[in-house]
Design a protein around this motif. Structure first.
Motif, short mmCIF file in Angstrom:
data_model
loop_
_atom_site.label_atom_id
_atom_site.label_comp_id
_atom_site.label_asym_id
_atom_site.label_seq_id
_atom_site.Cartn_x
_atom_site.Cartn_y
_atom_site.Cartn_z
N LEU A 115 0.83 -1.20 0.00
CA LEU A 115 0.00 0.00 0.00
C LEU A 115 0.87 1.26 0.00
O LEU A 115 0.61 2.21 -0.74
CB LEU A 115 -0.93 -0.01 1.22
N GLU A 116 1.91 1.24 0.83
CA GLU A 116 2.82 2.39 0.87
C GLU A 116 3.55 2.54 -0.46
O GLU A 116 3.74 3.67 -0.95
CB GLU A 116 3.82 2.21 2.01
N ALA A 117 3.94 1.43 -1.07
CA ALA A 117 4.60 1.50 -2.38
C ALA A 117 3.67 2.08 -3.42
O ALA A 117 4.09 2.85 -4.30
CB ALA A 117 5.08 0.11 -2.80
N GLN A 118 2.38 1.75 -3.33
CA GLN A 118 1.42 2.29 -4.30
C GLN A 118 1.27 3.80 -4.14
O GLN A 118 1.07 4.52 -5.13
CB GLN A 118 0.08 1.59 -4.13
N ARG A 119 1.35 4.28 -2.93
CA ARG A 119 1.31 5.74 -2.72
C ARG A 119 2.49 6.40 -3.44
O ARG A 119 2.31 7.44 -4.10
CB ARG A 119 1.36 6.06 -1.22
N TYR A 120 3.68 5.83 -3.31
CA TYR A 120 4.83 6.39 -3.99
C TYR A 120 4.65 6.34 -5.51
O TYR A 120 5.03 7.27 -6.22
CB TYR A 120 6.10 5.63 -3.59
#
Length: 494
Positions: free
Chosen positions: A181-186
């Motif tokens: 999820l955090e990678a998708q934000r980036y």
């Protein structure tokens, strides 16, 4: 007698149930690491899979979790009504505003969030104790008043810490999904920045064409006046008109390019109906040189992509321990209480049993878990190599664009502007011929466009590196792929 038997029945069942809960709370001392041929490790890994603490099976292996960060929850990223009115009434749209809109509207982020919640639900389910079974039993029925009637309570006591290990395996899956999820934000932020700089460059190219058209028109007027004064010729007028038409065509094409870039930007943001608006010029990226080895180490240490891979390694390691505990049989306990009508007395009974792991010792699942661990480890190595390859490309683009921007700003653009000014003056006084003026005009305009492209390339390269080399904000998000199958395996003694 009736009260004593009932108390014995209840206290005995509660005691055995609590024994099973206490056993599930402890880590299995019988767990063993992967076999030697499966335990591969780099000489100096950039990220090592943290071991599972022996005293806390539910604790994540990573010291920090995206769920514990200071960032706002995705569902709360919204602008207030006052902020929306301010943006609507402002003459330009900022990059920060578009980033916040993208984070709030991107469906891939919501996909990743749903996958994380899916893993959380599965984690909760796989650690639940089995339900007891209440039943009735009757014996010697119809035998001249000697019937025996009673009620029974059957409970499966799961041994080998299998339920606790189930929860620990799924805890690592939750951590992996949170990092995804955090990678998708980036990825979303990087995509918005790349599209923003594309639209910004198209906007600046359009503005450059609009600003240079009056120069071309003035050149046509000068050429005509020189012809009327018998100081010039018709070819000079034609050449000036050709240059003016070319600039008008470039302006038209730049308009189309800006509209297309805006549509791509608005689609990336999640607002496809957003009308083209003036874009605010963000702070330019620094043109100072970067230490790319330090940049690589920083990306490896911070990348949620690699942290997700790290959590998958921890999951595979814990799943191996879980499969090694599977052959430990469960205890089937049955307690009964009844009345014998023949003697008019109460009685109780206890029955216990467990399967013997003679033919099925779970060897196939253990081998599968070993292969899964090996695959997860090499997947992290693959991602580290991918990061280095992507960084090499981004570093080349950054260094090339940085050198170009510095050269254009410090030397080329000032000289091209001064050359155009002097050439125009010399042409008006008859010191330069028209061909020299055309070359000066074209050089100045082309140099301006090339400088715009260089600044765009520099900003995009910097955004790619600052975004931890993650892009693809609208790409499909990997699903959690978890269910309650581990719990079913834990309750199946066969």
């Amino acid at each position: 007698m009736h009260q004593r038997v009932r108390l014995w029945f209840v206290s005995g069942f509660i005691g055995l149930s609590s024994l099973g809960c206490q056993t599930a709370a402890r880590h299995s001392a019988r767990s063993s690491p992967p076999p030697a041929h499966m335990r591969v490790a780099p000489e100096a890994p950039a990220i090592a899979a943290s071991p599972i603490p022996e005293t806390d099976l539910g604790k994540a292996t990573d010291d920090s979790s995206p769920a514990d960060s200071d960032q706002e929850p995705l569902s709360d990223i919204r602008l207030t009504a006052a902020e929306e009115d301010t943006v609507a009434g402002s003459p330009s749209v900022s990059l920060q505003y578009l980033e916040s809109v993208a984070l709030a509207n991107n469906p891939a982020i919501r996909q990743a969030s749903a996958a994380a919640y899916k893993a959380m639900g599965a984690r909760q389910q796989v650690g639940l104790l089995p339900n007891p079974t209440v039943g009735y039993f009757g014996e010697q029925l119809g035998d001249a008043g000697t019937d025996q009637h009673g009620v029974s309570l059957t409970q499966t006591i799961v041994l080998g810490d299998k339920l606790a290990l189930n929860a620990c395996v799924l805890s690592q899956s939750v951590q992996a999904q949170l990092w995804e999820l955090e990678a998708q934000r980036y990825r979303v932020l990087t995509d918005v920045r790349l599209r923003y700089y594309d639209a910004m460059a198209a906007q600046q190219r359009l503005r450059a064409a609009e600003e240079f058209i009056p120069v071309a028109q003035r050149g046509v007027e000068i050429a005509r006046s020189r012809k009327e004064a018998a100081e010039g010729a018709q070819p000079e007028v034609l050449q000036a008109e050709i240059q003016q038409n070319e600039l008008e065509l470039l302006q038209q094409r730049a308009t189309y390019a800006f509209q297309a870039a805006w549509k791509e930007l608005s689609a990336t943001v999640g607002q496809p109906r957003m009308l083209p608006t003036e874009l605010a010029v963000p702070n330019p990226p620094s043109t100072d040189p970067r230490d790319w080895e330090d940049a690589y180490n920083s990306i490896v240490a911070r990348s949620p992509e690699l942290r997700a891979a790290n959590s998958r390694i921890a999951r595979a390691s814990m799943n191996l321990r879980r499969q090694q505990a599977q052959p430990i049989p469960n205890l089937e306990l049955q307690l009964g209480f009844g009345r014998d009508l023949g003697t008019d007395s109460e009685f109780g009974r206890v029955q216990a049993g467990m399967p013997i792991p003679v033919f099925n010792d779970n060897r196939g699942n253990i081998s599968t878990a070993e292969a899964e661990y090996c695959r997860a480890f090499h997947d992290r190595e693959r991602l580290q190599m991918s990061v280095r390859a992507r960084l090499a490309r981004a570093a080349q683009e950054f260094d090339s664009a940085r050198a170009a921007v510095r050269r254009y700003d410090e030397a080329i653009l000032p000289k091209a502007s001064e050359s155009l000014r002097l050439s125009e003056q010399a042409y008006e006084t008859g010191e330069f011929n028209f061909l020299q003026v055309l070359i000066a005009r074209r050089t100045y305009f082309d140099t301006t466009l090339q400088a715009i492209d260089a600044r765009r390339e520099l900003a995009q390269a910097a955004a790619t590196v600052d975004g931890l080399l993650l892009s693809g904000g609208l790409a499909d998000v990997p699903d959690a792929g978890e269910d309650d199958s581990l719990r079913g395996q834990a309750l199946d003694g066969q």
